[in-house]
Design a protein around this motif. Structure first.
Motif, PDB file in Angstrom:
ATOM      1  N   GLU A   1     -16.031 -66.117  57.653  1.00  0.00           N
ATOM      2  CA  GLU A   1     -15.269 -66.669  56.528  1.00  0.00           C
ATOM      3  C   GLU A   1     -13.981 -65.885  56.276  1.00  0.00           C
ATOM      4  OE1 GLU A   1     -18.007 -66.698  53.256  1.00  0.00           O
ATOM      5  OE2 GLU A   1     -19.185 -68.335  54.132  1.00  0.00           O
ATOM      6  N   ASN A   2     -14.019 -64.588  56.551  1.00  0.00           N
ATOM      7  CA  ASN A   2     -12.849 -63.735  56.342  1.00  0.00           C
ATOM      8  C   ASN A   2     -12.020 -63.562  57.612  1.00  0.00           C
ATOM      9  OD1 ASN A   2     -12.891 -62.616  53.446  1.00  0.00           O
ATOM     10  ND2 ASN A   2     -15.028 -62.538  54.121  1.00  0.00           N
ATOM     11  N   LYS A   3     -12.329 -64.369  58.609  1.00  0.00           N
ATOM     12  CA  LYS A   3     -11.597 -64.381  59.879  1.00  0.00           C
ATOM     13  C   LYS A   3     -11.544 -62.988  60.532  1.00  0.00           C
ATOM     14  CE  LYS A   3      -8.838 -68.424  58.622  1.00  0.00           C
ATOM     15  NZ  LYS A   3      -9.926 -69.072  58.004  1.00  0.00           N
ATOM     16  N   ILE A   4     -12.631 -62.266  60.382  1.00  0.00           N
ATOM     17  CA  ILE A   4     -12.748 -60.951  61.029  1.00  0.00           C
ATOM     18  C   ILE A   4     -13.216 -61.188  62.453  1.00  0.00           C
ATOM     19  CG2 ILE A   4     -13.988 -58.745  61.008  1.00  0.00           C
ATOM     20  CD1 ILE A   4     -14.109 -59.095  57.906  1.00  0.00           C
ATOM     21  N   GLU A   5     -12.442 -60.697  63.397  1.00  0.00           N
ATOM     22  CA  GLU A   5     -12.720 -60.957  64.806  1.00  0.00           C
ATOM     23  C   GLU A   5     -13.250 -59.743  65.545  1.00  0.00           C
ATOM     24  OE1 GLU A   5      -8.878 -62.289  66.055  1.00  0.00           O
ATOM     25  OE2 GLU A   5      -9.149 -64.279  65.172  1.00  0.00           O
ATOM     26  N   LYS A   6     -13.058 -58.558  64.955  1.00  0.00           N
ATOM     27  CA  LYS A   6     -13.456 -57.322  65.620  1.00  0.00           C
ATOM     28  C   LYS A   6     -14.577 -56.641  64.835  1.00  0.00           C
ATOM     29  CE  LYS A   6      -8.885 -56.309  67.485  1.00  0.00           C
ATOM     30  NZ  LYS A   6      -7.906 -57.142  66.861  1.00  0.00           N
ATOM     31  N   VAL A   7     -15.576 -56.156  65.566  1.00  0.00           N
ATOM     32  CA  VAL A   7     -16.671 -55.390  64.971  1.00  0.00           C
ATOM     33  C   VAL A   7     -16.707 -54.037  65.656  1.00  0.00           C
ATOM     34  CG1 VAL A   7     -19.192 -55.225  64.717  1.00  0.00           C
ATOM     35  CG2 VAL A   7     -18.029 -57.421  64.351  1.00  0.00           C
ATOM     36  N   VAL A   8     -16.760 -52.986  64.847  1.00  0.00           N
ATOM     37  CA  VAL A   8     -16.859 -51.618  65.350  1.00  0.00           C
ATOM     38  C   VAL A   8     -18.229 -51.084  64.944  1.00  0.00           C
ATOM     39  CG1 VAL A   8     -15.913 -49.282  65.236  1.00  0.00           C
ATOM     40  CG2 VAL A   8     -14.371 -51.264  65.168  1.00  0.00           C
TER      41      VAL A   8
ATOM     42  N   PHE B   1     -17.833 -61.932  68.614  1.00  0.00           N
ATOM     43  CA  PHE B   1     -16.894 -60.959  68.058  1.00  0.00           C
ATOM     44  C   PHE B   1     -16.413 -60.012  69.151  1.00  0.00           C
ATOM     45  CE2 PHE B   1     -19.529 -62.216  64.461  1.00  0.00           C
ATOM     46  CZ  PHE B   1     -18.556 -62.574  63.546  1.00  0.00           C
ATOM     47  N   GLU B   2     -15.166 -59.571  69.037  1.00  0.00           N
ATOM     48  CA  GLU B   2     -14.632 -58.529  69.906  1.00  0.00           C
ATOM     49  C   GLU B   2     -15.298 -57.239  69.423  1.00  0.00           C
ATOM     50  OE1 GLU B   2     -10.311 -56.464  70.753  1.00  0.00           O
ATOM     51  OE2 GLU B   2     -10.364 -58.536  70.049  1.00  0.00           O
ATOM     52  N   THR B   3     -16.099 -56.626  70.274  1.00  0.00           N
ATOM     53  CA  THR B   3     -16.992 -55.555  69.829  1.00  0.00           C
ATOM     54  C   THR B   3     -16.643 -54.218  70.466  1.00  0.00           C
ATOM     55  OG1 THR B   3     -18.722 -57.226  69.573  1.00  0.00           O
ATOM     56  CG2 THR B   3     -19.426 -54.921  69.590  1.00  0.00           C
ATOM     57  N   TYR B   4     -16.595 -53.206  69.609  1.00  0.00           N
ATOM     58  CA  TYR B   4     -16.335 -51.832  70.036  1.00  0.00           C
ATOM     59  C   TYR B   4     -17.480 -50.957  69.553  1.00  0.00           C
ATOM     60  CZ  TYR B   4     -11.634 -53.584  70.724  1.00  0.00           C
ATOM     61  OH  TYR B   4     -10.555 -54.317  71.140  1.00  0.00           O
ATOM     62  N   LEU B   5     -17.884 -50.017  70.385  1.00  0.00           N
ATOM     63  CA  LEU B   5     -18.899 -49.043  70.005  1.00  0.00           C
ATOM     64  C   LEU B   5     -18.265 -47.660  70.129  1.00  0.00           C
ATOM     65  CD1 LEU B   5     -22.596 -49.023  71.112  1.00  0.00           C
ATOM     66  CD2 LEU B   5     -21.303 -46.939  70.858  1.00  0.00           C
ATOM     67  N   VAL B   6     -18.360 -46.871  69.077  1.00  0.00           N
ATOM     68  CA  VAL B   6     -17.721 -45.557  69.053  1.00  0.00           C
ATOM     69  C   VAL B   6     -18.731 -44.512  69.527  1.00  0.00           C
ATOM     70  CG1 VAL B   6     -16.411 -43.917  67.671  1.00  0.00           C
ATOM     71  CG2 VAL B   6     -16.293 -46.362  67.138  1.00  0.00           C
ATOM     72  N   SER B   7     -18.506 -44.019  70.740  1.00  0.00           N
ATOM     73  CA  SER B   7     -19.497 -43.150  71.391  1.00  0.00           C
ATOM     74  C   SER B   7     -19.739 -41.832  70.672  1.00  0.00           C
ATOM     75  CB  SER B   7     -19.081 -42.876  72.839  1.00  0.00           C
ATOM     76  OG  SER B   7     -17.834 -42.201  72.884  1.00  0.00           O
TER      77      SER B   7
ATOM     78  N   ALA C   1     -19.798 -54.564  74.841  1.00  0.00           N
ATOM     79  CA  ALA C   1     -18.792 -53.893  74.015  1.00  0.00           C
ATOM     80  C   ALA C   1     -17.897 -53.036  74.880  1.00  0.00           C
ATOM     81  CB  ALA C   1     -19.478 -53.004  72.971  1.00  0.00           C
ATOM     82  N   LYS C   2     -16.785 -52.659  74.287  1.00  0.00           N
ATOM     83  CA  LYS C   2     -15.937 -51.641  74.886  1.00  0.00           C
ATOM     84  C   LYS C   2     -16.347 -50.330  74.241  1.00  0.00           C
ATOM     85  CE  LYS C   2     -12.657 -49.856  77.286  1.00  0.00           C
ATOM     86  NZ  LYS C   2     -13.045 -49.440  78.611  1.00  0.00           N
ATOM     87  N   ILE C   3     -16.761 -49.368  75.049  1.00  0.00           N
ATOM     88  CA  ILE C   3     -17.188 -48.073  74.536  1.00  0.00           C
ATOM     89  C   ILE C   3     -15.968 -47.158  74.482  1.00  0.00           C
ATOM     90  CG2 ILE C   3     -18.756 -46.118  74.824  1.00  0.00           C
ATOM     91  CD1 ILE C   3     -20.200 -48.850  74.505  1.00  0.00           C
ATOM     92  N   LEU C   4     -15.695 -46.626  73.295  1.00  0.00           N
ATOM     93  CA  LEU C   4     -14.546 -45.752  73.092  1.00  0.00           C
ATOM     94  C   LEU C   4     -14.935 -44.569  72.219  1.00  0.00           C
ATOM     95  CD1 LEU C   4     -11.962 -48.531  72.100  1.00  0.00           C
ATOM     96  CD2 LEU C   4     -12.110 -47.399  74.308  1.00  0.00           C
ATOM     97  N   THR C   5     -14.171 -43.483  72.332  1.00  0.00           N
ATOM     98  CA  THR C   5     -14.312 -42.387  71.378  1.00  0.00           C
ATOM     99  C   THR C   5     -13.547 -42.774  70.110  1.00  0.00           C
ATOM    100  OG1 THR C   5     -12.318 -41.268  72.115  1.00  0.00           O
ATOM    101  CG2 THR C   5     -14.389 -40.658  73.240  1.00  0.00           C
ATOM    102  N   THR C   6     -13.729 -42.017  69.059  1.00  0.00           N
ATOM    103  CA  THR C   6     -12.990 -42.271  67.818  1.00  0.00           C
ATOM    104  C   THR C   6     -11.493 -42.256  68.080  1.00  0.00           C
ATOM    105  OG1 THR C   6     -14.763 -41.287  66.509  1.00  0.00           O
ATOM    106  CG2 THR C   6     -12.601 -41.450  65.465  1.00  0.00           C
TER     107      THR C   6
END
Length: 114
Positions: free
Chosen positions: A25-32, A54-60, A94-99
């Motif tokens: 509903e809030n047009k949020i496309e990215k989830v971290v 959702f475009e998904t990121y995981l912060v390792s 997901a794309k795994i990234l550091t902070t």
């Protein structure tokens, strides 16, 4: 920039349909994804986020795992569990990234400083 923080207390992201509805509903496309533990809740939320489109990121470095004893009675250290869990998700769910990498990727430097 709309920021939404969702704190969940169930393993299943989909179980709380309100989360999915709020994001869409809030047009949020990215989830971290951050939190504990990597092979359990973090993995579940990450997989469901991707499955829902959702475009998904995981912060390792903002996730972790505990050591476990397997069905084979072998001991698996926390670092190994964490690393393998990340490997099962990277570039599939997901794309795994550091902070630091996430801040650069999503151009968050200005948002953090303000």
């Amino acid at each position: 920039m709309l920021k939404t923080y969702i704190y969940k207390n169930v393993k299943i992201f989909r179980k709380n349909k309100g989360i999915e509805n709020h994001l869409k509903e809030n047009k949020i496309e990215k989830v971290v994804t951050v939190g504990l533990t990597t092979p359990h809740c973090v993995s579940t939320v990450t997989r469901m986020s991707d499955n829902l489109g959702f475009e998904t990121y995981l912060v390792s470095d903002a996730t972790a795992a505990f050591a476990i004893k397997g069905a084979d009675n072998a001991y698996y250290p926390a670092k190994q569990i964490h690393t393998v869990s990340l490997a099962t998700l990277d570039n599939e769910f997901a794309k795994i990234l550091t902070t630091e990498e996430l801040i650069k990727k999503l151009n968050l430097t200005e948002a953090i400083q303000s």
